[in-house]
Scaffold this motif. Structure first.
Motif, PDB file in Angstrom:
ATOM      1  N   GLU A  16       0.744  -1.127   0.061  1.00 31.31           N
ATOM      2  CA  GLU A  16      -0.109   0.100   0.067  1.00 31.31           C
ATOM      3  C   GLU A  16       1.072   1.163  -0.029  1.00 31.31           C
ATOM      4  O   GLU A  16       0.638   2.308  -0.849  1.00 31.31           O
ATOM      5  CB  GLU A  16      -1.029  -0.086   1.183  1.00 31.31           C
ATOM      6  CG  GLU A  16      -1.934   1.424   1.143  1.00 31.31           C
ATOM      7  CD  GLU A  16      -2.944   1.240   2.093  1.00 31.31           C
ATOM      8  OE1 GLU A  16      -3.432   2.309   2.540  1.00 31.31           O
ATOM      9  OE2 GLU A  16      -3.196   0.081   2.607  1.00 31.31           O
ATOM     10  N   ARG A  17       1.631   1.494   0.999  1.00 31.21           N
ATOM     11  CA  ARG A  17       2.403   2.662   0.923  1.00 31.21           C
ATOM     12  C   ARG A  17       3.471   3.023  -0.117  1.00 31.21           C
ATOM     13  O   ARG A  17       3.425   4.136  -0.785  1.00 31.21           O
ATOM     14  CB  ARG A  17       3.323   2.453   2.457  1.00 31.21           C
ATOM     15  CG  ARG A  17       4.388   3.945   2.606  1.00 31.21           C
ATOM     16  CD  ARG A  17       3.376   5.188   3.111  1.00 31.21           C
ATOM     17  NE  ARG A  17       3.031   5.953   1.827  1.00 31.21           N
ATOM     18  CZ  ARG A  17       2.051   6.519   1.794  1.00 31.21           C
ATOM     19  NH1 ARG A  17       0.993   6.516   2.637  1.00 31.21           N
ATOM     20  NH2 ARG A  17       1.625   7.364   0.656  1.00 31.21           N
ATOM     21  N   ASP A  35     -10.036  -2.394   1.285  1.00 26.11           N
ATOM     22  CA  ASP A  35      -9.719  -3.861   1.498  1.00 26.11           C
ATOM     23  C   ASP A  35     -10.213  -4.742   0.382  1.00 26.11           C
ATOM     24  O   ASP A  35     -11.568  -4.477  -0.046  1.00 26.11           O
ATOM     25  CB  ASP A  35     -10.143  -4.366   2.902  1.00 26.11           C
ATOM     26  CG  ASP A  35      -9.281  -3.487   4.010  1.00 26.11           C
ATOM     27  OD1 ASP A  35      -8.037  -3.367   3.830  1.00 26.11           O
ATOM     28  OD2 ASP A  35     -10.064  -3.209   4.907  1.00 26.11           O
ATOM     29  N   ALA A  36      -9.585  -5.742  -0.101  1.00 31.67           N
ATOM     30  CA  ALA A  36     -10.207  -6.916  -0.964  1.00 31.67           C
ATOM     31  C   ALA A  36     -10.078  -8.273  -0.587  1.00 31.67           C
ATOM     32  O   ALA A  36      -8.850  -8.504   0.004  1.00 31.67           O
ATOM     33  CB  ALA A  36      -9.336  -6.634  -2.227  1.00 31.67           C
ATOM     34  N   GLY A  47      -7.848 -12.166   4.192  1.00 30.91           N
ATOM     35  CA  GLY A  47      -7.583 -10.879   5.026  1.00 30.91           C
ATOM     36  C   GLY A  47      -7.482 -11.132   6.691  1.00 30.91           C
ATOM     37  O   GLY A  47      -7.646 -10.044   7.272  1.00 30.91           O
ATOM     38  N   LEU A  48      -7.817 -12.120   7.036  1.00 30.26           N
ATOM     39  CA  LEU A  48      -7.728 -12.467   8.403  1.00 30.26           C
ATOM     40  C   LEU A  48      -6.470 -12.375   9.193  1.00 30.26           C
ATOM     41  O   LEU A  48      -6.384 -11.942  10.294  1.00 30.26           O
ATOM     42  CB  LEU A  48      -8.257 -14.055   8.669  1.00 30.26           C
ATOM     43  CG  LEU A  48      -9.524 -14.091   8.393  1.00 30.26           C
ATOM     44  CD1 LEU A  48     -10.188 -16.022   8.502  1.00 30.26           C
ATOM     45  CD2 LEU A  48     -10.724 -13.456   9.164  1.00 30.26           C
ATOM     46  N   ALA A  53      -3.822 -10.506   3.214  1.00 27.61           N
ATOM     47  CA  ALA A  53      -4.472  -9.171   3.034  1.00 27.61           C
ATOM     48  C   ALA A  53      -4.337  -8.467   1.505  1.00 27.61           C
ATOM     49  O   ALA A  53      -3.316  -8.713   1.414  1.00 27.61           O
ATOM     50  CB  ALA A  53      -4.566  -8.325   4.018  1.00 27.61           C
ATOM     51  N   ASN A  54      -5.396  -8.303   0.963  1.00 32.21           N
ATOM     52  CA  ASN A  54      -5.154  -7.752  -0.293  1.00 32.21           C
ATOM     53  C   ASN A  54      -5.945  -6.321  -0.167  1.00 32.21           C
ATOM     54  O   ASN A  54      -6.976  -6.210   0.577  1.00 32.21           O
ATOM     55  CB  ASN A  54      -6.079  -8.721  -1.603  1.00 32.21           C
ATOM     56  CG  ASN A  54      -5.244  -9.704  -2.021  1.00 32.21           C
ATOM     57  OD1 ASN A  54      -3.919  -9.919  -1.744  1.00 32.21           O
ATOM     58  ND2 ASN A  54      -5.812 -10.477  -2.890  1.00 32.21           N
TER      59      ASN A  54
END
Length: 98
Positions: A16-17, A35-36, A47-48, A53-54
């Protein structure tokens, strides 16, 4: 209504960053990150856990910028990371924002 491109990036949340910095440097005037979750070639991404996580990043821009961003991200991230990029034609109100 004015034609623009909707560039969508789905990738590992850990990026992300770095992606936000890249998009700004490449000329994106803004973007949306959400979030996906789903399942694909790399298995289920629920994403747990942070490693599962996506995120989905959406950028509205002109054709030239959409192509430039897609090419740059593909060259930098496709080999070592799970990432999908697609571009769709959209119509926008207030085209000066994009």
């Amino acid at each position: 209504m004015t034609p623009r491109k909707l560039l969508t990036i789905i990738c590992e949340a850990d990026l992300e960053r770095s992606l936000a910095d890249d998009l700004s440097a490449l000329g994106a005037r803004g973007f949306t990150i959400t979030d996906a979750r789903g399942q694909g070639a790399h298995g289920a991404r629920d994403g747990l856990w942070p490693s599962a996580a996506n995120i989905r990043i959406e950028v509205l821009c002109d054709d030239h910028l959409a192509s430039a961003i897609a090419e740059a991200l593909q060259a930098r991230y496709y080999e070592p990371y799970a990432m999908v990029i697609f571009i769709a034609d959209v119509l926008v109100l207030r085209p000066g924002k994009f």
